[in-house]
Design a protein around this motif. Sequence first.
Motif, PDB file in Angstrom:
ATOM      1  N   ALA A 145       0.865  -1.182   0.000  1.00 22.74           N
ATOM      2  CA  ALA A 145       0.000   0.000   0.000  1.00 22.74           C
ATOM      3  C   ALA A 145       0.898   1.228   0.000  1.00 22.74           C
ATOM      4  N   ILE A 146       0.631   2.144  -0.916  1.00 18.35           N
ATOM      5  CA  ILE A 146       1.480   3.319  -1.069  1.00 18.35           C
ATOM      6  C   ILE A 146       0.633   4.574  -0.964  1.00 18.35           C
ATOM      7  N   ALA A 147       0.802   5.302   0.134  1.00 16.66           N
ATOM      8  CA  ALA A 147       0.106   6.574   0.316  1.00 16.66           C
ATOM      9  C   ALA A 147       0.824   7.632  -0.513  1.00 16.66           C
ATOM     10  N   LEU A 148       0.066   8.489  -1.141  1.00 16.39           N
ATOM     11  CA  LEU A 148       0.624   9.409  -2.125  1.00 16.39           C
ATOM     12  C   LEU A 148       1.279  10.654  -1.563  1.00 16.39           C
ATOM     13  N   ASP A 149       1.159  10.884  -0.294  1.00 22.24           N
ATOM     14  CA  ASP A 149       1.705  12.108   0.261  1.00 22.24           C
ATOM     15  C   ASP A 149       2.529  11.787   1.494  1.00 22.24           C
ATOM     16  N   ALA A 150       3.759  12.229   1.501  1.00 21.44           N
ATOM     17  CA  ALA A 150       4.643  11.963   2.638  1.00 21.44           C
ATOM     18  C   ALA A 150       4.055  12.494   3.943  1.00 21.44           C
ATOM     19  N   LYS A 151       3.194  13.496   3.868  1.00 20.66           N
ATOM     20  CA  LYS A 151       2.575  14.047   5.077  1.00 20.66           C
ATOM     21  C   LYS A 151       1.610  13.054   5.723  1.00 20.66           C
ATOM     22  N   SER A 152       1.206  12.029   4.963  1.00 21.72           N
ATOM     23  CA  SER A 152       0.263  11.056   5.506  1.00 21.72           C
ATOM     24  C   SER A 152       0.957   9.971   6.326  1.00 21.72           C
ATOM     25  N   ALA A 153       2.273  10.014   6.424  1.00 19.00           N
ATOM     26  CA  ALA A 153       3.024   8.971   7.137  1.00 19.00           C
ATOM     27  C   ALA A 153       2.510   8.776   8.568  1.00 19.00           C
ATOM     28  N   SER A 154       2.190   9.854   9.247  1.00 19.82           N
ATOM     29  CA  SER A 154       1.719   9.728  10.630  1.00 19.82           C
ATOM     30  C   SER A 154       0.350   9.060  10.709  1.00 19.82           C
ATOM     31  N   ALA A 155      -0.433   9.114   9.644  1.00 21.28           N
ATOM     32  CA  ALA A 155      -1.755   8.485   9.631  1.00 21.28           C
ATOM     33  C   ALA A 155      -1.682   7.006   9.243  1.00 21.28           C
ATOM     34  N   LEU A 156      -0.540   6.561   8.750  1.00 21.87           N
ATOM     35  CA  LEU A 156      -0.454   5.195   8.237  1.00 21.87           C
ATOM     36  C   LEU A 156      -0.436   4.127   9.326  1.00 21.87           C
ATOM     37  N   ILE A 157       0.172   4.399  10.455  1.00 20.29           N
ATOM     38  CA  ILE A 157       0.208   3.385  11.517  1.00 20.29           C
ATOM     39  C   ILE A 157      -1.195   3.102  12.038  1.00 20.29           C
ATOM     40  N   PRO A 158      -1.994   4.130  12.384  1.00 23.04           N
ATOM     41  CA  PRO A 158      -3.376   3.840  12.805  1.00 23.04           C
ATOM     42  C   PRO A 158      -4.194   3.184  11.681  1.00 23.04           C
ATOM     43  N   TYR A 159      -3.950   3.591  10.439  1.00 18.66           N
ATOM     44  CA  TYR A 159      -4.643   3.005   9.293  1.00 18.66           C
ATOM     45  C   TYR A 159      -4.304   1.517   9.180  1.00 18.66           C
ATOM     46  N   LYS A 160      -3.033   1.200   9.314  1.00 23.09           N
ATOM     47  CA  LYS A 160      -2.572  -0.187   9.241  1.00 23.09           C
ATOM     48  C   LYS A 160      -3.232  -1.028  10.340  1.00 23.09           C
ATOM     49  N   LEU A 161      -3.302  -0.491  11.534  1.00 29.04           N
ATOM     50  CA  LEU A 161      -3.929  -1.202  12.653  1.00 29.04           C
ATOM     51  C   LEU A 161      -5.431  -1.364  12.438  1.00 29.04           C
ATOM     52  N   GLN A 162      -6.077  -0.312  11.960  1.00 29.37           N
ATOM     53  CA  GLN A 162      -7.526  -0.334  11.747  1.00 29.37           C
ATOM     54  C   GLN A 162      -7.939  -1.442  10.790  1.00 29.37           C
ATOM     55  N   PHE A 163      -7.163  -1.651   9.735  1.00 27.04           N
ATOM     56  CA  PHE A 163      -7.529  -2.637   8.724  1.00 27.04           C
ATOM     57  C   PHE A 163      -6.747  -3.940   8.840  1.00 27.04           C
ATOM     58  N   GLY A 164      -5.956  -4.070   9.898  1.00 34.83           N
ATOM     59  CA  GLY A 164      -5.213  -5.300  10.128  1.00 34.83           C
ATOM     60  C   GLY A 164      -4.234  -5.622   9.013  1.00 34.83           C
ATOM     61  N   ILE A 165      -3.654  -4.592   8.428  1.00 35.89           N
ATOM     62  CA  ILE A 165      -2.758  -4.777   7.288  1.00 35.89           C
ATOM     63  C   ILE A 165      -1.436  -5.387   7.747  1.00 35.89           C
ATOM     64  N   THR A 166      -1.087  -6.496   7.108  1.00 32.98           N
ATOM     65  CA  THR A 166       0.168  -7.170   7.437  1.00 32.98           C
ATOM     66  C   THR A 166       1.187  -7.060   6.301  1.00 32.98           C
ATOM     67  N   PHE A 167       0.781  -6.504   5.168  1.00 29.17           N
ATOM     68  CA  PHE A 167       1.717  -6.291   4.061  1.00 29.17           C
ATOM     69  C   PHE A 167       2.340  -4.911   4.201  1.00 29.17           C
ATOM     70  N   PRO A 168       3.434  -4.641   3.490  1.00 25.25           N
ATOM     71  CA  PRO A 168       4.103  -3.338   3.629  1.00 25.25           C
ATOM     72  C   PRO A 168       3.196  -2.167   3.251  1.00 25.25           C
ATOM     73  N   ILE A 169       3.365  -1.090   3.997  1.00 26.90           N
ATOM     74  CA  ILE A 169       2.617   0.137   3.737  1.00 26.90           C
ATOM     75  C   ILE A 169       3.574   1.303   3.965  1.00 26.90           C
ATOM     76  N   GLY A 170       3.507   2.288   3.096  1.00 26.65           N
ATOM     77  CA  GLY A 170       4.416   3.418   3.212  1.00 26.65           C
ATOM     78  C   GLY A 170       4.027   4.562   2.298  1.00 26.65           C
ATOM     79  N   THR A 171       4.967   5.449   2.060  1.00 23.91           N
ATOM     80  CA  THR A 171       4.698   6.644   1.275  1.00 23.91           C
ATOM     81  C   THR A 171       5.687   6.778   0.121  1.00 23.91           C
ATOM     82  N   VAL A 172       5.228   7.471  -0.888  1.00 24.85           N
ATOM     83  CA  VAL A 172       6.020   7.839  -2.056  1.00 24.85           C
ATOM     84  C   VAL A 172       5.485   9.188  -2.515  1.00 24.85           C
TER      85      VAL A 172
END
Length: 169
Positions: free
Chosen positions: A83-110
Amino acid sequence: MRTLLFIPLFCALALAVEQPMKRPGPPLEVATVDGGRLNIQKLKGKVVLLDFMTTACPKCKEASAGIQKVYRELESKGFEAVAIALDAKSASALIPYKLQFGITFPIGTVSREAVYGYLEHSPVKLFYVPTMALLDRQGRIRSIETGWKGEAALKTAVLELLAESPRSR
């Protein structure tokens, strides 16, 4: 006479659209939420789904949950999702997002610029999320789709690529 000229051109365009995409994926590096860097080119040998998304998009959220289900089922067969979030500013939102959806695959920003370059998307055109690129085992982009088509469609597409010989052309 114009009609006769138009028909072959139209048919050629239609055939070009229906042919499967097989172009090499250019270099792309994802800054992951765990502080690492994931080089997409190093995932060769696996079928890879790149999910370009945002954390606020309702369809992206639906897609994340569905991708996780398919990933859990097919990871052991050689499927990788990122999962690739499109804005580096969203990095802080990714950890709660990952937990909310139980994501076990890599997630990050570009950065958007890197995404546009990777997908050969014009920066003057609107970019819709989620946009998903499916890569074969050789790292070639086989499809780019906008929107979430559902778990069944993703699973079918992934299984088709997994069934191909690792050296298939």
